[in-house]
Design a protein around this motif. Structure first.
Motif, short mmCIF file in Angstrom:
data_model
loop_
_atom_site.label_atom_id
_atom_site.label_comp_id
_atom_site.label_asym_id
_atom_site.label_seq_id
_atom_site.Cartn_x
_atom_site.Cartn_y
_atom_site.Cartn_z
N MET A 86 0.83 -1.20 0.00
CA MET A 86 0.00 0.00 0.00
C MET A 86 0.87 1.25 0.00
SD MET A 86 -3.03 -0.92 2.69
CE MET A 86 -3.83 0.69 2.49
N PRO A 87 0.52 2.25 -0.83
CA PRO A 87 1.31 3.48 -0.86
C PRO A 87 1.05 4.40 0.34
CG PRO A 87 -0.53 3.66 -2.37
CD PRO A 87 -0.54 2.25 -1.83
N VAL A 88 -0.12 4.25 0.95
CA VAL A 88 -0.49 5.06 2.13
C VAL A 88 -1.11 4.14 3.17
CG1 VAL A 88 -0.81 7.23 0.88
CG2 VAL A 88 -2.73 5.63 1.11
N ALA A 89 -1.13 4.59 4.40
CA ALA A 89 -1.69 3.77 5.49
C ALA A 89 -3.21 3.69 5.39
CB ALA A 89 -1.29 4.36 6.83
N GLY A 90 -3.74 2.52 5.73
CA GLY A 90 -5.19 2.37 5.76
C GLY A 90 -5.84 3.30 6.76
N SER A 91 -5.13 3.60 7.85
CA SER A 91 -5.67 4.53 8.85
C SER A 91 -5.89 5.92 8.25
CB SER A 91 -4.73 4.62 10.05
OG SER A 91 -3.43 5.06 9.65
N GLU A 92 -4.99 6.30 7.34
CA GLU A 92 -5.13 7.61 6.70
C GLU A 92 -6.31 7.61 5.73
OE1 GLU A 92 -2.31 10.73 4.22
OE2 GLU A 92 -1.41 9.37 5.68
N ILE A 93 -6.48 6.52 4.99
CA ILE A 93 -7.63 6.39 4.09
C ILE A 93 -8.93 6.45 4.90
CG2 ILE A 93 -8.85 4.82 2.53
CD1 ILE A 93 -6.09 3.82 1.59
N HIS A 94 -8.93 5.77 6.04
CA HIS A 94 -10.10 5.78 6.92
C HIS A 94 -10.44 7.20 7.36
CE1 HIS A 94 -12.15 5.59 10.84
NE2 HIS A 94 -12.65 4.43 10.44
N GLN A 95 -9.45 7.96 7.76
CA GLN A 95 -9.71 9.31 8.26
C GLN A 95 -10.16 10.26 7.15
OE1 GLN A 95 -10.27 8.46 11.18
NE2 GLN A 95 -9.22 10.15 12.21
N ILE A 96 -9.65 10.05 5.94
CA ILE A 96 -10.11 10.87 4.82
C ILE A 96 -11.57 10.55 4.53
CG2 ILE A 96 -9.84 11.34 2.36
CD1 ILE A 96 -6.86 10.76 2.69
N SER A 97 -11.89 9.27 4.49
CA SER A 97 -13.27 8.85 4.25
C SER A 97 -14.19 9.42 5.31
CB SER A 97 -13.34 7.32 4.23
OG SER A 97 -14.67 6.88 4.09
N PHE A 98 -13.74 9.35 6.57
CA PHE A 98 -14.54 9.84 7.69
C PHE A 98 -14.72 11.37 7.62
CE2 PHE A 98 -14.62 11.32 12.19
CZ PHE A 98 -15.87 10.84 12.52
N PRO A 147 -19.79 0.80 12.42
CA PRO A 147 -18.98 1.99 12.09
C PRO A 147 -17.73 2.06 12.96
CG PRO A 147 -21.30 2.57 12.21
CD PRO A 147 -21.20 1.16 12.67
N SER A 148 -16.60 2.39 12.34
CA SER A 148 -15.31 2.27 13.02
C SER A 148 -14.74 3.60 13.52
CB SER A 148 -14.29 1.59 12.10
OG SER A 148 -14.29 2.18 10.81
N GLY A 149 -15.48 4.70 13.34
CA GLY A 149 -14.95 6.00 13.76
C GLY A 149 -14.61 6.07 15.23
N GLY A 150 -15.42 5.44 16.08
CA GLY A 150 -15.21 5.51 17.51
C GLY A 150 -14.16 4.56 18.05
N VAL A 151 -13.67 3.65 17.20
CA VAL A 151 -12.65 2.69 17.65
C VAL A 151 -11.38 2.81 16.80
CG1 VAL A 151 -14.35 1.09 18.58
CG2 VAL A 151 -13.62 0.84 16.20
N TYR A 152 -11.23 3.94 16.14
CA TYR A 152 -10.10 4.17 15.24
C TYR A 152 -8.76 3.97 15.94
CZ TYR A 152 -6.66 7.03 12.73
OH TYR A 152 -5.51 7.50 12.12
N GLU A 153 -8.59 4.60 17.09
CA GLU A 153 -7.29 4.56 17.77
C GLU A 153 -6.99 3.16 18.31
OE1 GLU A 153 -4.90 6.67 18.06
OE2 GLU A 153 -5.82 8.47 17.21
N LYS A 154 -7.99 2.52 18.94
CA LYS A 154 -7.67 1.28 19.64
C LYS A 154 -7.77 0.03 18.77
CE LYS A 154 -12.18 0.71 21.98
NZ LYS A 154 -12.79 0.53 23.31
N VAL A 155 -8.30 0.17 17.56
CA VAL A 155 -8.34 -0.98 16.66
C VAL A 155 -7.47 -0.73 15.42
CG1 VAL A 155 -9.79 -2.51 15.24
CG2 VAL A 155 -10.62 -1.71 17.47
N ILE A 156 -7.84 0.24 14.61
CA ILE A 156 -7.15 0.45 13.33
C ILE A 156 -5.70 0.87 13.55
CG2 ILE A 156 -7.15 1.82 11.20
CD1 ILE A 156 -10.25 2.02 11.64
N LYS A 157 -5.48 1.87 14.38
CA LYS A 157 -4.10 2.33 14.62
C LYS A 157 -3.25 1.25 15.28
CE LYS A 157 -2.21 5.72 14.19
NZ LYS A 157 -1.25 6.06 13.12
N GLN A 158 -3.85 0.50 16.19
CA GLN A 158 -3.07 -0.55 16.86
C GLN A 158 -2.69 -1.67 15.89
OE1 GLN A 158 -3.00 -1.08 21.29
NE2 GLN A 158 -5.19 -1.38 20.92
N ILE A 159 -3.55 -1.99 14.95
CA ILE A 159 -3.21 -3.00 13.94
C ILE A 159 -1.96 -2.56 13.19
CG2 ILE A 159 -3.93 -4.02 11.74
CD1 ILE A 159 -6.82 -3.96 12.84
N GLU A 160 -1.93 -1.30 12.81
CA GLU A 160 -0.76 -0.79 12.07
C GLU A 160 0.46 -0.71 12.96
OE1 GLU A 160 -3.11 1.77 8.64
OE2 GLU A 160 -2.21 2.84 10.32
#
Length: 369
Positions: free
Chosen positions: A182-194, A235-248
């Protein structure tokens, strides 16, 4: 290439205030089933109202049970405390008959805001299209009466075309996850979408997202092999830090979001020929949400995602109290494994109390991939 999302949301909260000062009407929405095209064609601004943090939740406990979904409690809390600029600005709030918790919350919310509840069918087949088309025709009249306007066929076609273009661009953004590496992090794509829902100028939004995609595709990331994970469920907006960011943080990539923050919101366009209201109803009924009876389409989406995104694992995020997504976990487990991916169901809420436990589970899951 990074976007400052906090700055973006603050800027657009001010932009929303300016729009109100100019006489623009604002319609708040809680769900991806709410037809943005009709709202836009009425000359109003659609804004998302789902809350994604625990800070106001205590205010809801005076009226809502503690074991209710955190998204519902937080959203209602923002309404009663008047701390959300988007809720405060809304001239009309659109609810929908999805989960039971939301339906009862809308009854309470009606004491604080003007609420219109869309009667969403509980299955996608049978007479559902006819019923939902009729419901959207009624909604069209509600908007016209509320805002003393006329939704012309020309305005509705223009709105359909604008949102079709937006969905196309947002799907291009989300499909950056198909690139490996991936050229960019999925967390960043998530935040742009959000955060993109807070950009009210559609031309500005499309320009920004297209520029981001073009820049991302020029990046040559290191050819390292990372485990690739799909996020599905609530919806994953409320668990962004403890799920998505932690995966990365644990060395894996989040490559796709099969939820309301991701593809559920943007997949499938509205047909521009024929009865536009019926076409809008048909498009929205294709959303594979767990509230629907025999929601088999979601399993097929997961199988396709595992293949298209070359995913190693699927993590099914279930917010506490969300019974429909909790019940579907076995079905999604079967679909994931049938497609060749490992699966994990992760039940959580908006609190920080389980951050360590979640990290331990994520670490073990990623090691097993």
């Amino acid at each position: 290439m990074k976007m400052d999302f906090d700055t973006l949301k603050k800027r657009n909260a001010m932009a929303l205030h300016d729009l109100k000062e100019q006489g623009k009407h604002v319609v708040g929405m809680f769900c991806t089933y709410s037809p943005k095209e009709l709202i836009y064609a009425a000359g109003a601004v659609p804004v998302g109202l789902c809350a994604y943090d625990e800070s106001p939740i205590d205010a809801a406990h005076a009226e809502l049970p503690r074991n209710l979904c955190p998204l519902i409690k937080a959203s209602y809390s923002y309404a009663v405390t008047k701390k959300c600029p988007y809720m405060n600005a809304s001239d009309l709030v659109i609810g929908e008959t999805t989960c039971d918790g939301k339906k009862k919350m809308y009854e309470l919310l009606a004491k604080h805001k003007d609420v219109h509840v869309l009667q969403l069918p509980n299955m996608a087949g049978g007479k559902s299209l006819e019923l939902f088309t009729d419901e959207l025709r009624k909604f069209r009249k509600v908007l016209e009466q509320k805002f003393n306007t006329k939704i012309t066929d020309e305005a509705l076609l223009d709105a359909v075309q604008i949102y079709n273009e937006e969905r196309k661009v947002m799907m291009e953004l989300l499909e950056l996850g198909k690139l490996n590496p991936m050229p960019v992090a999925g967390s960043e794509i998530h935040q742009i979408s959000f955060a993109s829902d807070f950009i009210y100028d559609k031309r500005e939004k499309l320009k920004m997202i297209r520029a981001y995609i073009a820049a991302a595709k020029k990046i040559s990331p290191p050819k390292t092999r990372k485990k690739r994970i799909i996020i599905t469920g609530c919806p994953s907006g409320g668990v962004y830090e403890k799920v998505i960011k932690q995966i990365e943080d644990l060395g894996a990539d989040v490559v796709a979001f099969e939820n309301c923050t991701g593809t559920k919101n943007f997949k499938n366009n509205v047909e521009t020929q024929g009865d536009l209201v019926a076409n809008i109803a048909e498009r929205y009924l294709k959303i594979p949400c767990s509230v629907m009876y025999q929601n088999n389409a979601r399993s097929e989406v997961i199988k396709n995602f595992v293949r298209d995104y070359a995913a190693d694992g699927v993590i099914d995020v279930v917010l506490s109290g969300c019974h429909t997504y909790a019940i579907e976990t076995n079905k999604i487990k079967e679909a994931s494994r049938e497609a060749g991916a490992n699966y994990m169901s992760l039940e959580t809420d908006y609190s920080k109390q389980d951050v360590g436990q979640i990290r331990t589970r994520l670490e073990a899951f990623i090691e097993l991939l």
